[in-house]
Design an enzyme around this catalytic site. Structure first.
Site, PDB file in Angstrom:
ATOM      1  N   PHE A   1      43.913  46.076  41.266  1.00  0.00           N
ATOM      2  CA  PHE A   1      44.245  45.114  40.208  1.00  0.00           C
ATOM      3  C   PHE A   1      43.373  45.264  38.977  1.00  0.00           C
ATOM      4  CE2 PHE A   1      41.936  42.910  43.651  1.00  0.00           C
ATOM      5  CZ  PHE A   1      40.740  42.598  43.010  1.00  0.00           C
TER       6      PHE A   1
ATOM      7  N   GLY B   1      44.685  46.911  35.516  1.00  0.00           N
ATOM      8  CA  GLY B   1      45.363  46.182  34.453  1.00  0.00           C
ATOM      9  C   GLY B   1      44.832  44.792  34.177  1.00  0.00           C
ATOM     10  N   HIS B   2      43.779  44.366  34.879  1.00  0.00           N
ATOM     11  CA  HIS B   2      43.288  42.974  34.742  1.00  0.00           C
ATOM     12  C   HIS B   2      41.779  42.947  34.599  1.00  0.00           C
ATOM     13  CE1 HIS B   2      42.793  38.657  35.741  1.00  0.00           C
ATOM     14  NE2 HIS B   2      44.044  38.563  35.354  1.00  0.00           N
ATOM     15  N   PHE B   3      41.165  43.111  33.688  1.00  0.00           N
ATOM     16  CA  PHE B   3      41.476  43.650  32.377  1.00  0.00           C
ATOM     17  C   PHE B   3      40.601  44.879  32.222  1.00  0.00           C
ATOM     18  CE2 PHE B   3      42.040  39.023  32.215  1.00  0.00           C
ATOM     19  CZ  PHE B   3      43.349  38.937  31.787  1.00  0.00           C
TER      20      PHE B   3
ATOM     21  N   ILE C   1      38.145  41.345  35.678  1.00  0.00           N
ATOM     22  CA  ILE C   1      37.900  40.162  36.503  1.00  0.00           C
ATOM     23  C   ILE C   1      39.010  40.078  37.549  1.00  0.00           C
ATOM     24  CG2 ILE C   1      36.623  38.876  34.744  1.00  0.00           C
ATOM     25  CD1 ILE C   1      39.132  37.180  34.299  1.00  0.00           C
TER      26      ILE C   1
END
Length: 154
Positions: free
Chosen positions: A50, A53-55, A60
């Protein structure tokens, strides 16, 4: 409470239906079947899918995945309580109430996942849960689950 680590990854795979990349509990530190409580751990690494793309500039852990890790920790306890029934039944996450996010969870953090059930019945359960990084609360809420026959999901 039992000595830690009580349940490591290999045994977790027998208690939870989740697999990588969606297995969000690394080990169980302690549990108490009488008190219906559990403490588990998720080691948050930069390799988590994750974070792509986050971020990318400031990674986070998504809050919804912190809640999912809490639900999985609670699911481990349900698996232990169900013992002989766990191959036939599945705990499905029904809802979260009073969810609060209090601190960002970043790569390198160790997420301590605690849950205590106020209700476990043949139909499901309710638990208060809290995710912490060190002594700081990252997220908390009240989780609810339904217990269903696995065959009914076919």
């Amino acid at each position: 409470m039992k000595e830690s680590p009580v349940i490591k990854l290999r045994e977790l795979l027998n208690l939870l239906p989740h697999r990588y990349p969606f297995l969000l509990v690394d080990k169980v530190l302690s549990y108490d079947l009488e008190r219906r409580s559990i403490v588990a751990q998720k080691n948050v690494t930069i390799n988590e899918p994750f974070f792509v793309g986050h971020f990318p500039e400031a990674p986070i852990m998504p809050g919804v995945l912190i809640l999912e890790s809490l639900a999985q920790a609670a699911g481990v306890l349900l698996g232990l309580v169900l013992e002989n029934d766990r191959n036939k039944r599945l705990a499905l996450f029904l809802g979260i109430h009073k969810a609060k996010f209090r601190q960002a969870v970043k790569p390198g953090d160790i997420l301590t996942l605690s849950a205590e059930f106020s209700l476990i019945s043949s139909k499901g359960g309710k638990a208060s849960a809290r995710a912490c990084v060190g002594s700081q609360v990252a997220a908390e809420g009240e989780l609810s689950f339904a217990l269903v026959d696995k065959k009914s999901l076919d």
